[in-house]
Design an enzyme around this catalytic site. Sequence first.
Site, PDB file in Angstrom:
ATOM      1  N   ASN A 158       0.808  -1.227   0.000  1.00  0.00           N
ATOM      2  CA  ASN A 158       0.000   0.000   0.000  1.00  0.00           C
ATOM      3  C   ASN A 158       0.838   1.272   0.000  1.00  0.00           C
ATOM      4  O   ASN A 158       0.372   2.319  -0.429  1.00  0.00           O
ATOM      5  CB  ASN A 158      -1.013  -0.023   1.143  1.00  0.00           C
ATOM      6  CG  ASN A 158      -0.363  -0.157   2.498  1.00  0.00           C
ATOM      7  OD1 ASN A 158       0.808  -0.496   2.601  1.00  0.00           O
ATOM      8  ND2 ASN A 158      -1.115   0.116   3.545  1.00  0.00           N
ATOM      9  N   GLU A 256       5.025  -3.569  12.188  1.00  0.00           N
ATOM     10  CA  GLU A 256       3.977  -2.551  11.989  1.00  0.00           C
ATOM     11  C   GLU A 256       2.791  -3.265  11.363  1.00  0.00           C
ATOM     12  O   GLU A 256       2.844  -3.622  10.195  1.00  0.00           O
ATOM     13  CB  GLU A 256       4.502  -1.459  11.041  1.00  0.00           C
ATOM     14  CG  GLU A 256       5.646  -0.652  11.584  1.00  0.00           C
ATOM     15  CD  GLU A 256       5.223   0.233  12.736  1.00  0.00           C
ATOM     16  OE1 GLU A 256       6.117   0.709  13.450  1.00  0.00           O
ATOM     17  OE2 GLU A 256       4.007   0.442  12.925  1.00  0.00           O
ATOM     18  N   CYS A 290      -3.101   1.474   6.982  1.00  0.00           N
ATOM     19  CA  CYS A 290      -3.302   0.810   8.272  1.00  0.00           C
ATOM     20  C   CYS A 290      -3.801   1.794   9.322  1.00  0.00           C
ATOM     21  O   CYS A 290      -4.241   1.400  10.390  1.00  0.00           O
ATOM     22  CB  CYS A 290      -1.991   0.206   8.735  1.00  0.00           C
ATOM     23  SG  CYS A 290      -0.742   1.464   8.794  1.00  0.00           S
ATOM     24  N   GLU A 464       8.722   3.420  14.356  1.00  0.00           N
ATOM     25  CA  GLU A 464       9.479   3.838  13.172  1.00  0.00           C
ATOM     26  C   GLU A 464       9.449   5.354  13.075  1.00  0.00           C
ATOM     27  O   GLU A 464       8.531   6.002  13.594  1.00  0.00           O
ATOM     28  CB  GLU A 464       8.869   3.211  11.915  1.00  0.00           C
ATOM     29  CG  GLU A 464       8.966   1.689  11.936  1.00  0.00           C
ATOM     30  CD  GLU A 464       8.593   1.054  10.604  1.00  0.00           C
ATOM     31  OE1 GLU A 464       7.464   1.269  10.129  1.00  0.00           O
ATOM     32  OE2 GLU A 464       9.434   0.344  10.038  1.00  0.00           O
TER      33      GLU A 464
END
Length: 485
Positions: A158, A256, A290, A464
């Site tokens: 994505n 993640e 997400c 991150e």
Amino acid sequence: MDAIETMPLLRQRAVIGGEWTGADGGETIAVTNPATGEVLGTVPAMGAGETQRAIAAAEAAFRSWRKRTHAERAALLMAWHDLMLEHRAELAMILTLEQGKPLTEADGEIGYGASFVKWFAEEARRIDGGLIPSPTPDRRIAVLKEPVGVCGIVTPWNFPNAMITRKVAPALAAGCTVVVKPSELTPFSALAMAVLAEQAGIPAGVINVVTGLPTGIGGELTGNPAVRKLSFTGSTKVGSLLMAQCAPTVKRLSLELGGNAPFIVFDDADLDAAVEGALISKFRNGGQTCVCANRILVQSGIHDAFVEKLSARVAAMKVGPGTQEGVAIGPMINAAALEKIVRHVDDALAKGARLANERAALPEGPQYVAPIVLTGATTDMQLAGEETFGPVAPIFRFETEEEALAIANGTPFGLAAYFYTRDLARGFRVGEALEFGMVGLNTGLISTEVAPFGGVKQSGLGREGSQLGIEEYLETKAFHIGGLG
Ligand SMILES: NC(=O)C1=CN([C@@H]2O[C@H](COP(=O)(O)OP(=O)(O)OC[C@H]3O[C@@H](n4cnc5c(N)ncnc54)[C@H](O)[C@@H]3O)[C@@H](O)[C@H]2O)C=CC1
Ligand SMILES: O=C(O)[C@H](O)CS(=O)(=O)O
């Protein structure tokens, strides 16, 4: 012209130890344009054998890359960053052709991806340890920050550019080397970035990219003891599988994973700001992120006005190929993604939800879906428990703050949450009560390289970006120097 094969950065080979190569047996997998279903090109169908060689190349390169000074690594990362921006238009076109998002969003992603490279080029020069006052006069204790080593990087379709740089940039800044497995759906963006890394002067073997179907490559990345860390972005299902596969060799992990973001609108919210926030949070990348709002909770006093405004904006959204001017919603990535969206909508309608806007006209093409607002959503619907990963905005009406928090937190996921209120006390109360790694108050956009990105519960491990992101690629050594009496 959409012809990807004419683009200088397009590579239909993978790169191992600086060699652009095919699969050992010559097999390839096709990469299709989600807007048309046409084959854009192919990439090598690699497996465990090629991945083993890539790990060995990364291991060999690690020995010298870790010895580069922080300033040298920072300079090479900045050269990579500059080339990304120089080739921004081509990188964006490659991204849109293989992933489908509108070109304006792809351009935004290239800038977002480049921001991680610049951020960690700067962070590279701030990696330091310390000297601890010794408990005895005859010794000194130094704390050294050292690179973890060879890292396996597995990324989703994505954000095929930014999810690469959000991992590779801190890894290289810390002195690590990497083996990247991009999604088989969107490999061209990763390969184009490897071309630019080569042009930037990043040595052969520091960045290796292997392409192919996931299980063979993944099995090697998770099982090979030479890989000291795995950084993964994708579904919770796959993330927990990879976590289990890494356990026997006790690898460091950054995960993640999936989300199920609540987006809460209280009666006292700024209505227009809440609508704008819902549009960006829900419909960015066609709802395929997400951190997208997955459940929109609206207090009863503002409910009808919010639904009316949001539905009017959604009904006006243009659906089409990402290369077309003015398109807001591109094609979904594949048939499976479309099937899940349709299943969620059908289930919700069967359980009493109602369509609040006219569906947009759809162009010719295999994976288009109209953006919709559903009212009357309830927690027993499939879309309440799973992320839809599509342009569907289900509205849940609520009465009290306690009810909203119970619904919002009623999920095993904990990635992102959003809420709108102008009451300062409620802002702190709700912000602190939401069980998520990232919370937006009066904003629907929380993605920036300067802030820690990550989730709690089944949304992952680690952070991150931000000053925390580089720690994921560093080990801490206590170095005791005795005999100084
Ligand atoms: N938390 C975050 O930042 C993000 C989470 N996601 C989550 O991921 C999902 C959508 O992305 P997808 O790419 O469909 O997820 P996915 O989990 O199916 O795939 C992600 C990556 O894992 C690879 N993979 C799949 N099975 C594997 C295996 N057995 N071994 C090794 N690699 C394997 C795929 O090839 C791809 O490169 C959604 O659930 C979304 O919420 C996606 C992007 C960002
Ligand atoms: O892959 C994703 O969904 C990204 O993490 C979303 S973001 O970084 O662009 O918010």
